[in-house]
Design an enzyme around this catalytic site. Structure first.
Site, PDB file in Angstrom:
ATOM      1  N   HIS A   1      -1.677  -3.887  -2.127  1.00 44.03           N
ATOM      2  CA  HIS A   1      -0.971  -2.737  -1.537  1.00 44.03           C
ATOM      3  C   HIS A   1      -1.829  -1.493  -1.415  1.00 44.03           C
ATOM      4  O   HIS A   1      -1.412  -0.517  -0.807  1.00 44.03           O
ATOM      5  CB  HIS A   1       0.278  -2.395  -2.363  1.00 44.03           C
ATOM      6  CG  HIS A   1      -0.048  -1.677  -3.638  1.00 44.03           C
ATOM      7  ND1 HIS A   1      -0.528  -2.310  -4.741  1.00 44.03           N
ATOM      8  CD2 HIS A   1       0.037  -0.368  -3.973  1.00 44.03           C
ATOM      9  CE1 HIS A   1      -0.732  -1.437  -5.709  1.00 44.03           C
ATOM     10  NE2 HIS A   1      -0.405  -0.245  -5.264  1.00 44.03           N
TER      11      HIS A   1
HETATM   12  C1  UD1 Z   1       2.287   4.187  -4.034  1.00 43.65           C
HETATM   13  C2  UD1 Z   1       1.263   4.944  -4.867  1.00 43.65           C
HETATM   14  C3  UD1 Z   1       0.329   3.967  -5.564  1.00 43.65           C
HETATM   15  C4  UD1 Z   1       1.106   2.950  -6.349  1.00 43.65           C
HETATM   16  C5  UD1 Z   1       2.153   2.289  -5.457  1.00 43.65           C
HETATM   17  C6  UD1 Z   1       3.018   1.370  -6.259  1.00 43.65           C
HETATM   18  C7  UD1 Z   1       0.423   7.127  -4.100  1.00 43.65           C
HETATM   19  C8  UD1 Z   1      -0.689   7.817  -3.430  1.00 43.65           C
HETATM   20  N1  UD1 Z   1       0.419   5.788  -4.032  1.00 43.65           N
HETATM   21  O1  UD1 Z   1       1.586   3.476  -3.017  1.00 43.65           O
HETATM   22  O2  UD1 Z   1      -0.523   4.684  -6.451  1.00 43.65           O
HETATM   23  O3  UD1 Z   1       0.210   1.994  -6.816  1.00 43.65           O
HETATM   24  O4  UD1 Z   1       2.987   3.296  -4.872  1.00 43.65           O
HETATM   25  O5  UD1 Z   1       3.601   0.405  -5.433  1.00 43.65           O
HETATM   26  O6  UD1 Z   1       1.300   7.747  -4.648  1.00 43.65           O
HETATM   27  N2  UD1 Z   1       7.556   1.777   2.042  1.00 43.65           N
HETATM   28  C9  UD1 Z   1       8.748   1.149   2.372  1.00 43.65           C
HETATM   29  N3  UD1 Z   1       9.744   1.147   1.442  1.00 43.65           N
HETATM   30  C10 UD1 Z   1       9.632   1.741   0.231  1.00 43.65           C
HETATM   31  C11 UD1 Z   1       8.422   2.387  -0.085  1.00 43.65           C
HETATM   32  C12 UD1 Z   1       7.386   2.395   0.823  1.00 43.65           C
HETATM   33  O7  UD1 Z   1       8.894   0.588   3.453  1.00 43.65           O
HETATM   34  O8  UD1 Z   1      10.573   1.703  -0.563  1.00 43.65           O
HETATM   35  C13 UD1 Z   1       6.462   1.734   3.035  1.00 43.65           C
HETATM   36  C14 UD1 Z   1       6.434   2.939   3.966  1.00 43.65           C
HETATM   37  O9  UD1 Z   1       6.024   2.508   5.205  1.00 43.65           O
HETATM   38  C15 UD1 Z   1       5.337   3.810   3.341  1.00 43.65           C
HETATM   39  C16 UD1 Z   1       4.384   2.772   2.760  1.00 43.65           C
HETATM   40  O10 UD1 Z   1       5.216   1.709   2.329  1.00 43.65           O
HETATM   41  O11 UD1 Z   1       4.716   4.636   4.282  1.00 43.65           O
HETATM   42  C17 UD1 Z   1       3.568   3.282   1.608  1.00 43.65           C
HETATM   43  O12 UD1 Z   1       4.412   3.815   0.586  1.00 43.65           O
HETATM   44  P1  UD1 Z   1       3.848   4.984  -0.365  1.00 43.65           P
HETATM   45  O13 UD1 Z   1       4.815   5.297  -1.423  1.00 43.65           O
HETATM   46  O14 UD1 Z   1       3.356   6.125   0.463  1.00 43.65           O
HETATM   47  O15 UD1 Z   1       2.546   4.347  -0.981  1.00 43.65           O
HETATM   48  P2  UD1 Z   1       2.352   2.963  -1.738  1.00 43.65           P
HETATM   49  O16 UD1 Z   1       1.355   2.172  -0.975  1.00 43.65           O
HETATM   50  O17 UD1 Z   1       3.647   2.359  -2.063  1.00 43.65           O
HETATM   51  N1  UDP Z   2       5.697  -6.052  -9.328  1.00 46.80           N
HETATM   52  C1  UDP Z   2       6.989  -6.574  -9.145  1.00 46.80           C
HETATM   53  N2  UDP Z   2       7.250  -7.285  -8.011  1.00 46.80           N
HETATM   54  C2  UDP Z   2       6.310  -7.527  -7.063  1.00 46.80           C
HETATM   55  C3  UDP Z   2       4.997  -7.007  -7.269  1.00 46.80           C
HETATM   56  C4  UDP Z   2       4.737  -6.268  -8.403  1.00 46.80           C
HETATM   57  O1  UDP Z   2       7.847  -6.403  -9.997  1.00 46.80           O
HETATM   58  O2  UDP Z   2       6.623  -8.178  -6.066  1.00 46.80           O
HETATM   59  C5  UDP Z   2       5.460  -5.241 -10.516  1.00 46.80           C
HETATM   60  C6  UDP Z   2       4.315  -5.712 -11.380  1.00 46.80           C
HETATM   61  O3  UDP Z   2       4.791  -6.568 -12.379  1.00 46.80           O
HETATM   62  C7  UDP Z   2       3.741  -4.423 -11.955  1.00 46.80           C
HETATM   63  C8  UDP Z   2       4.138  -3.365 -10.966  1.00 46.80           C
HETATM   64  O4  UDP Z   2       5.051  -3.959 -10.064  1.00 46.80           O
HETATM   65  O5  UDP Z   2       4.351  -4.080 -13.182  1.00 46.80           O
HETATM   66  C9  UDP Z   2       2.935  -2.900 -10.245  1.00 46.80           C
HETATM   67  O6  UDP Z   2       3.278  -2.180  -9.141  1.00 46.80           O
HETATM   68  P1  UDP Z   2       2.274  -1.950  -7.960  1.00 46.80           P
HETATM   69  O7  UDP Z   2       1.301  -3.049  -7.899  1.00 46.80           O
HETATM   70  O8  UDP Z   2       3.099  -1.691  -6.769  1.00 46.80           O
HETATM   71  O9  UDP Z   2       1.583  -0.567  -8.359  1.00 46.80           O
HETATM   72  P2  UDP Z   2       0.349  -0.164  -9.317  1.00 46.80           P
HETATM   73  O10 UDP Z   2       0.549  -0.756 -10.644  1.00 46.80           O
HETATM   74  O11 UDP Z   2      -0.897  -0.623  -8.636  1.00 46.80           O
HETATM   75  O12 UDP Z   2       0.404   1.323  -9.332  1.00 46.80           O
END
Ligand code: UD1
Ligand code: UDP
Length: 456
Positions: free
Chosen positions: A206
């Site tokens: 991601h």
């Molecule tokens: C964010 C965090 C990252 C974390 C991750 C956990 C920042 C900079 N990034 O990244 O550190 O590891 O969350 O998963 O804060 N979207 C949906 N539905 C949702 C949420 C997001 O469709 O419920 C889509 C949207 O198109 C959005 C994109 O995902 O633009 C990215 O979401 P965003 O929260 O900006 O960043 P993550 O990649 O999720």
């Molecule tokens: N996770 C989950 N379902 C998924 C993928 C990840 O429950 O389909 C959980 C995973 O066990 C971990 C957390 O989400 O605890 C990590 O989230 P993510 O990778 O989105 O963010 P990061 O840890 O890199 O900030």
């Protein structure tokens, strides 16, 4: 004590859950749980409250998706209103997302102590939004809780005062242990049609530095295609799904018979999948920590990690997105008998399941959080003054002890000619070319150097 706990994304909810659970049982702590709304889909947010037994948030800010700056400023703006109406004694956040950065800035500017959990991680890669977020949040915090000794020492290296950093372990270990029994009851393998004798690999991707570059996604897909001796399950993060569609790669991925694509999984199902896997390939931070906790070897789909402990232990390997590196790392882990025996004996550098208790205990001991607020130095008898000087000829050879005794100045640090901090004790003599940083009265300094020259 009135505390605001904030969450915004999937990992923040998971890592906050153990802290919330303990605080909820402590009478003298009154908690307001605020969700920024950075993640909002049911499978990215609500399912984690349900799976981890956390009640619905008290306040939903509804910040949603947007650019880095729109998201961060949205959090700052909306947090201000909550802070004004609730008037908390402190605000606690976990991790390094835009939600955490916005909260850290808002609370610091409003002079409310900010408490940062999972602080001190460093990737040294400023192209990662998370590296920017965590560095600022750490330095704005009145108290930092570091998950590992490495993270703890990063903060000390950056000059963060030792009395404000606590080594707690990572609450993700608490979360994994808390749901262990429920995970056992998950039917996800059966639902996905996976039998026990299959060689299983979980994949999660991601990070912006992967998803936003087509060639990096292509590298991952090439490796996955080649690894057809494994059954591969990939729960797709919404950001990744969107990009794969844009690059027209989703069709290729769907055509691979050994690959099962799913929506993001809830926590119990994901942990079941992960713990049943022979290897995981991921760019996630939380999954790296869980891989050690569950003893599943981890191939890191990044060029660096702020969690070096799993590499030091040999259970993790950095492969980036180069197909050859991913394939060889995965095969080494899956087919190595030696690896499996080694896994049984691994310690867990991320904690023992008591991180949340340590955090709550420390906060209860402090009790009056206003006492740890960053206050103006004017109320503490003025700003401390630091003076740095290059060791003059007349001071070469003089020891730290003698310098301090004769001048009353305290030697704080010594740097060698290449700018590296030098370890020293009272017996260390000043050397030619060194830079010495001292604390004391700036008005006396010239007099002091003169005196030193005369006294020698
Ligand atoms: C964010 C965090 C990252 C974390 C991750 C956990 C920042 C900079 N990034 O990244 O550190 O590891 O969350 O998963 O804060 N979207 C949906 N539905 C949702 C949420 C997001 O469709 O419920 C889509 C949207 O198109 C959005 C994109 O995902 O633009 C990215 O979401 P965003 O929260 O900006 O960043 P993550 O990649 O999720
Ligand atoms: N996770 C989950 N379902 C998924 C993928 C990840 O429950 O389909 C959980 C995973 O066990 C971990 C957390 O989400 O605890 C990590 O989230 P993510 O990778 O989105 O963010 P990061 O840890 O890199 O900030």
């Amino acid at each position: 004590m009135r505390l605001i706990l904030t969450v915004g994304t999937r990992p923040e909810i998971i890592k906050m859950a153990p802290i919330y659970e303990i605080m909820d049982r402590v009478k003298e702590i009154e908690v307001l749980l605020v969700h920024t709304g950075q993640h909002y889909d049911w499978e990215m947010s609500e399912v984690f409250f349900k799976d981890l037994g956390v009640p619905e948030p008290d306040v939903e800010l509804g910040v949603g998706s947007g650019s880095q700056l729109a998201q961060t400023s949205g959090v700052i703006d909306k947090m201000e209103r909550v802070f004004r109406s609730y008037e908390p004694d402190g605000v606690l956040s976990v991790g390094d997302t835009n939600s955490v950065l916005g909260t850290a800035i808002a609370s610091s500017k409003m002079e409310i102590p900010f408490i940062h959990v999972e602080s001190g991680l460093r990737s040294y890669d400023f192209t990662m939004p998370e590296e920017i977020n965590r560095r600022i949040a750490d330095h704005l915090a009145s108290i930092n809780f570091s998950p590992t000794l490495g993270a703890f020492s990063n903060l000390l290296e950056e000059g963060y005062p030792v009395e404000r950093v606590f080594l707690s372990g990572n609450t993700i270990v608490d979360a994994v242990m808390k749901v262990q029994e429920l995970v056992g009851r998950s039917n996800i393998l059966r639902e996905l049609g996976i039998s026990e004798d299959e060689l299983l690999m979980t994949v999660t991707v991601h990070r912006k530095e992967n998803t936003d570059y087509e060639h990096r996604m292509l590298g991952i897909l090439k490796a996955i295609k080649e690894l057809d001796d494994l059954t591969i399950v990939w729960p797709l993060h919404p950001r990744t799904l969107k990009r794969l569609k844009e690059y027209d790669l989703l069709r290729d991925l769907k055509a691979m018979d050994h690959v099962i694509l799913t929506d993001p999984l809830g926590y119990l199902d994901f942990l079941k999948l992960l713990s049943s896997s022979h290897v995981v390939a991921t760019d996630s931070g939380g999954v790296q920590e869980e891989s050690v906790t569950l003893r599943v070897p981890c191939v890191i789909l990044r060029n660096n990690t702020e969690r070096p402990e799993l590499i030091e232990l040999g259970i993790g390997r950095i492969a980036g997105t180069n197909p050859a590196s991913i394939i060889s790392s995965v095969r080494d882990f899956v087919y190595s008998e030696k690896m499996r025996t080694k896994l049984e004996k691994l310690p867990n550098p991320y904690g023992d399941g008591t991180a949340a208790k340590v955090i709550v205990d420390v906060l209860r001991r402090i009790w009056d959080l206003r006492a740890i607020r960053h206050e103006s130095p004017y109320f503490r008898g003025g700003s401390p003054h630091y003076i740095a000087f290059k060791v003059p000829e007349n001071l070469v050879g003089i020891t730290v002890a003698r310098f301090q005794e004769m001048t009353g100045y305290e030697v704080v640090s010594i740097y060698n000619a290449s700018g590296k901090a030098v370890f020293f004790d009272l017996s260390k003599p000043f050397l030619r070319g060194e830079v010495v940083r001292v604390r004391g009265d700036p008005y006396n300094f010239q007099k002091v150097v003169k005196l030193m020259r005369e006294r020698r």
